[in-house]
Design a protein around this motif. Structure first.
Motif, PDB file in Angstrom:
ATOM      1  N   MET A  16       0.859  -1.186   0.000  1.00 54.67           N
ATOM      2  CA  MET A  16       0.000   0.000   0.000  1.00 54.67           C
ATOM      3  C   MET A  16       0.895   1.235   0.000  1.00 54.67           C
ATOM      4  N   GLY A  17       0.756   2.048  -1.052  1.00 53.05           N
ATOM      5  CA  GLY A  17       1.572   3.245  -1.189  1.00 53.05           C
ATOM      6  C   GLY A  17       0.733   4.508  -1.145  1.00 53.05           C
ATOM      7  N   PRO A  18       1.368   5.672  -1.231  1.00 55.36           N
ATOM      8  CA  PRO A  18       0.653   6.946  -1.117  1.00 55.36           C
ATOM      9  C   PRO A  18       0.054   7.388  -2.452  1.00 55.36           C
ATOM     10  N   TRP A  19      -0.743   6.499  -3.035  1.00 54.77           N
ATOM     11  CA  TRP A  19      -1.236   6.696  -4.395  1.00 54.77           C
ATOM     12  C   TRP A  19      -2.751   6.833  -4.438  1.00 54.77           C
ATOM     13  N   GLY A  20      -3.216   7.442  -5.542  1.00 58.65           N
ATOM     14  CA  GLY A  20      -4.593   7.332  -5.937  1.00 58.65           C
ATOM     15  C   GLY A  20      -4.758   6.078  -6.782  1.00 58.65           C
ATOM     16  N   HIS A  21      -5.899   5.941  -7.431  1.00 64.34           N
ATOM     17  CA  HIS A  21      -6.217   4.734  -8.183  1.00 64.34           C
ATOM     18  C   HIS A  21      -5.231   4.505  -9.335  1.00 64.34           C
ATOM     19  N   GLY A  22      -4.471   3.408  -9.249  1.00 66.48           N
ATOM     20  CA  GLY A  22      -3.574   3.014 -10.322  1.00 66.48           C
ATOM     21  C   GLY A  22      -2.310   3.830 -10.455  1.00 66.48           C
ATOM     22  N   ASP A  23      -2.071   4.766  -9.545  1.00 65.41           N
ATOM     23  CA  ASP A  23      -0.923   5.674  -9.705  1.00 65.41           C
ATOM     24  C   ASP A  23       0.422   4.980  -9.561  1.00 65.41           C
ATOM     25  N   ASN A  59      13.284 -13.943  -3.315  1.00 63.04           N
ATOM     26  CA  ASN A  59      12.061 -13.309  -2.838  1.00 63.04           C
ATOM     27  C   ASN A  59      12.295 -12.836  -1.406  1.00 63.04           C
ATOM     28  N   GLU A  60      12.618 -11.573  -1.265  1.00 66.30           N
ATOM     29  CA  GLU A  60      12.899 -11.024   0.059  1.00 66.30           C
ATOM     30  C   GLU A  60      11.828 -10.026   0.499  1.00 66.30           C
ATOM     31  N   LEU A  61      10.664 -10.110  -0.127  1.00 61.98           N
ATOM     32  CA  LEU A  61       9.585  -9.202   0.244  1.00 61.98           C
ATOM     33  C   LEU A  61       9.002  -9.568   1.595  1.00 61.98           C
ATOM     34  N   PRO A  62       8.677  -8.587   2.408  1.00 64.58           N
ATOM     35  CA  PRO A  62       7.968  -8.877   3.656  1.00 64.58           C
ATOM     36  C   PRO A  62       6.508  -9.216   3.355  1.00 64.58           C
ATOM     37  N   GLU A  63       5.792  -9.650   4.338  1.00 67.30           N
ATOM     38  CA  GLU A  63       4.357  -9.919   4.183  1.00 67.30           C
ATOM     39  C   GLU A  63       3.608  -8.650   3.778  1.00 67.30           C
ATOM     40  N   ALA A  64       3.972  -7.544   4.400  1.00 63.60           N
ATOM     41  CA  ALA A  64       3.309  -6.271   4.117  1.00 63.60           C
ATOM     42  C   ALA A  64       4.365  -5.180   3.943  1.00 63.60           C
ATOM     43  N   TYR A  65       4.327  -4.522   2.806  1.00 63.55           N
ATOM     44  CA  TYR A  65       5.208  -3.390   2.505  1.00 63.55           C
ATOM     45  C   TYR A  65       4.306  -2.169   2.429  1.00 63.55           C
ATOM     46  N   MET A  66       4.287  -1.368   3.492  1.00 65.55           N
ATOM     47  CA  MET A  66       3.281  -0.321   3.645  1.00 65.55           C
ATOM     48  C   MET A  66       3.943   1.046   3.805  1.00 65.55           C
ATOM     49  N   PHE A  67       3.355   2.046   3.164  1.00 63.63           N
ATOM     50  CA  PHE A  67       3.881   3.403   3.236  1.00 63.63           C
ATOM     51  C   PHE A  67       3.185   4.143   4.369  1.00 63.63           C
ATOM     52  N   ASP A  68       3.981   4.656   5.308  1.00 62.82           N
ATOM     53  CA  ASP A  68       3.445   5.465   6.404  1.00 62.82           C
ATOM     54  C   ASP A  68       3.210   6.876   5.857  1.00 62.82           C
ATOM     55  N   THR A  69       1.939   7.273   5.760  1.00 62.06           N
ATOM     56  CA  THR A  69       1.603   8.544   5.123  1.00 62.06           C
ATOM     57  C   THR A  69       1.851   9.750   6.021  1.00 62.06           C
ATOM     58  N   GLY A  70       2.191   9.513   7.288  1.00 64.16           N
ATOM     59  CA  GLY A  70       2.589  10.597   8.179  1.00 64.16           C
ATOM     60  C   GLY A  70       4.092  10.792   8.206  1.00 64.16           C
ATOM     61  N   HIS A 101      -0.145  13.823  -3.660  1.00 69.00           N
ATOM     62  CA  HIS A 101      -1.588  13.615  -3.750  1.00 69.00           C
ATOM     63  C   HIS A 101      -2.259  14.896  -3.303  1.00 69.00           C
ATOM     64  N   ASN A 102      -2.973  15.524  -4.233  1.00 69.57           N
ATOM     65  CA  ASN A 102      -3.595  16.816  -3.962  1.00 69.57           C
ATOM     66  C   ASN A 102      -2.528  17.811  -3.491  1.00 69.57           C
ATOM     67  N   HIS A 103      -2.599  18.304  -2.258  1.00 66.65           N
ATOM     68  CA  HIS A 103      -1.649  19.302  -1.772  1.00 66.65           C
ATOM     69  C   HIS A 103      -0.452  18.695  -1.047  1.00 66.65           C
ATOM     70  N   ILE A 104      -0.437  17.373  -0.869  1.00 65.01           N
ATOM     71  CA  ILE A 104       0.561  16.723  -0.016  1.00 65.01           C
ATOM     72  C   ILE A 104       1.684  16.108  -0.859  1.00 65.01           C
ATOM     73  N   TYR A 105       2.916  16.375  -0.465  1.00 70.08           N
ATOM     74  CA  TYR A 105       4.102  15.806  -1.113  1.00 70.08           C
ATOM     75  C   TYR A 105       4.630  14.657  -0.249  1.00 70.08           C
ATOM     76  N   PHE A 106       4.868  13.504  -0.890  1.00 71.78           N
ATOM     77  CA  PHE A 106       5.296  12.321  -0.137  1.00 71.78           C
ATOM     78  C   PHE A 106       6.728  11.892  -0.418  1.00 71.78           C
ATOM     79  N   GLY A 107       7.338  12.408  -1.464  1.00 72.14           N
ATOM     80  CA  GLY A 107       8.700  12.017  -1.785  1.00 72.14           C
ATOM     81  C   GLY A 107       8.892  11.945  -3.290  1.00 72.14           C
ATOM     82  N   ASP A 108      10.107  11.566  -3.682  1.00 71.81           N
ATOM     83  CA  ASP A 108      10.438  11.484  -5.106  1.00 71.81           C
ATOM     84  C   ASP A 108      10.436  10.035  -5.582  1.00 71.81           C
ATOM     85  N   SER A 109       9.925   9.823  -6.774  1.00 71.06           N
ATOM     86  CA  SER A 109      10.051   8.549  -7.505  1.00 71.06           C
ATOM     87  C   SER A 109       9.571   7.351  -6.694  1.00 71.06           C
ATOM     88  N   ILE A 110       8.489   7.511  -5.969  1.00 71.05           N
ATOM     89  CA  ILE A 110       7.972   6.412  -5.148  1.00 71.05           C
ATOM     90  C   ILE A 110       7.434   5.286  -6.025  1.00 71.05           C
TER      91      ILE A 110
END
Length: 337
Positions: free
Chosen positions: A55-62, A104-115, A72-81
Motif C-alpha cells: 500500500m503506497g501513497p497513491w490514488g487509483h492506479g498511480d 524473494n525477500e519481500l515482507p508480508e506487508a510493505y506499507m507506506f506510512d503517510t505521516g 496527492h492533492n496538496h501533499i508531497y510524499f517524496g520522489d520517484s515512489i
C-alpha cells in the motif's frame, strides 16, 4: 441475492495456491476496499499461501506511472515512489515467481506510512507490535488519546440537506471519480456549526495508527434517517512550510489533512439488506468502520475527528425522513434533523 453480493469476488478466494501480490493506494477513491480485503480474505482462507500486500501513497492506479514528485492533492510524499515500487518490488516479485531469478525477500506487508512519509516492512498486517489507539470525545471539542473523558457528555448539531457540507475545500468541476478529496484540507468544514470537531492538544510524542478503525457512535435524532460522515484528520503545525508544488492560495501551515473518512447511511446500521428507520429521540448505536491506515501523527501535530451528516455532492443528500427509496423522495421529505 442483491447485485452487490453477486459481484463480490471475496467468497471465491479459497485454497489459493499461486503467490499473490496485492497492490493498492491509500488514497484510492475508486477501490480502497478491494486490495485490503483481498489480502485479508486470503490470509483467512488460505493461510499457507504466499500472500503479500503493498500500500503506497497513491490514488487509483498511480503506482503504474511516475511523475517524479509523488504527490496527492496538496501533499508531497517524496520522489520517484512509483519507480521504487516498480523496480524494487514488482519486478523482483515477477522475476522470482515467473523466471526463477533472484530472491524473494519481500515482507508480508510493505506499507507506506503517510505521516512519516516512508516505507515500512511488516511480517503481518495489521502489525502486532503497534498498539491499538483509542480516541475519546470531550466537552469543548477536546479529543483524548487512550484516556476516557466524560462518558455522559452530549454533542449536538443540526443537519440541513438544503445547506450541505461540501466535500472539497476548493471548487471542483464534474469528474468521473473525485480523487483529491481523499487527502484534502478540512479547515473549512471545521468552522461550520453542522460539523462536530474534536481535537487533541499538540502532541508531545508521535502517535502511530495502523490497521482498521471503528467509530462507535451513540446517536439520537429528531428525524427518522440520517447519514454519518466520520473523518480522521492530521492537523499540521502553523509553521509548516509549503511544498514546492503548492499553488499560491494553498497554505500548509495549520493544514488539516484528511487521513481517512467514511460515510455510513444510518438506515443500514443493522443490515445492508434490510434498512430500517430511526425512532426519533431514541439513543441508537451506529458503528462506522473506516478502512485501514498506516499514519504517524508526528510530534507537534494534532489529531482531529470530525462528524457530520452531509457531504455534497460526493454523497447524495439523505432526506433525513425515512422513505423507502431516497431517489424517489419528494421535496417535503427533505427536513432538518
Amino acid at each position: 441475492m442483491p447485485f452487490w453480493q453477486k459481484r463480490n469476488i471475496l467468497p471465491h478466494l479459497n485454497n489459493i495456491k499461486p503467490a499473490v501480490l496485492t497492490v493498492g493506494g491509500w488514497f484510492d477513491a475508486e477501490d480502497l476496499y478491494g486490495p485490503l480485503n483481498i489480502y485479508k480474505t486470503i490470509e483467512k482462507t488460505s493461510p499457507g499461501a504466499k500472500n503479500t500486500i503493498i500500500m503506497g501513497p497513491w490514488g487509483h492506479g498511480d503506482w503504474a506511472g511516475e511523475k517524479g514528485k509523488s504527490t496527492h492533492n496538496h501533499i508531497y510524499f517524496g520522489d520517484s515512489i512509483s519507480t521504487f515500487y516498480q523496480k524494487d518490488i514488482e519486478r523482483n516479485f515477477f522475476a522470482f515467481y515467473l523466471k526463477d531469478a533472484g530472491k524473494n525477500e519481500l515482507p508480508e506487508a510493505y506499507m507506506f506510512d503517510t505521516g512519516k512519509k516512508q516505507w515500512e516492512k511488516f511480517e503481518q498486517w495489521p502489525p502486532e507490535h503497534i498498539p491499538p489507539v483509542q480516541l475519546y470525545f470531550g466537552q469543548n471539542g477536546r479529543l483524548s488519546v487512550n484516556k476516557p473523558l466524560d462518558e455522559k457528555a452530549v454533542f449536538a448539531y443540526t443537519s440541513d440537506p438544503a445547506k450541505p457540507v461540501p466535500y472539497r475545500s476548493q471548487t471542483e468541476g464534474l469528474t468521473f471519480t473525485p480523487r483529491a478529496f481523499m487527502s484534502d484540507d478540512q479547515r473549512e468544514a471545521s468552522r461550520r456549526p453542522d460539523v462536530l470537531t474534536f481535537e487533541t492538544d499538540t502532541l508531545a510524542d508521535a502517535v502511530t495508527i495502523a490497521g482498521e478503525i471503528l467509530a462507535k457512535l451513540k446517536v439520537a435524532m429528531s428525524g427518522t434517517d440520517g447519514d454519518f460522515i466520520v473523518k480522521l484528520i492530521d492537523v499540521y503545525p502553523n509553521n509548516h512550510p509549503n511544498y514546492e508544488h503548492n499553488a499560491k492560495n494553498i497554505v500548509m501551515g495549520g493544514y488539516q489533512q484528511l487521513v481517512r473518512s467514511e460515510v455510513f447511511r444510518g438506515r443500514f446500521r443493522n443490515s445492508f439488506s434490510n434498512p430500517e428507520p430511526f425512532v426519533p429521540g431514541q439513543v441508537t448505536d451506529v458503528n462506522v468502520p473506516l478502512q485501514d491506515i498506516l499514519h504517524t501523527f508526528k510530534k507537534g501535530h494534532r489529531i482531529m475527528i470530525q462528524v457530520h451528516s452531509t457531504w455534497f455532492p460526493y454523497i447524495d443528500r439523505n432526506p433525513q425522513k425515512y422513505v423507502e427509496n431516497i431517489y424517489k423522495a419528494d421535496e417535503k421529505d427533505f427536513i432538518k434533523s
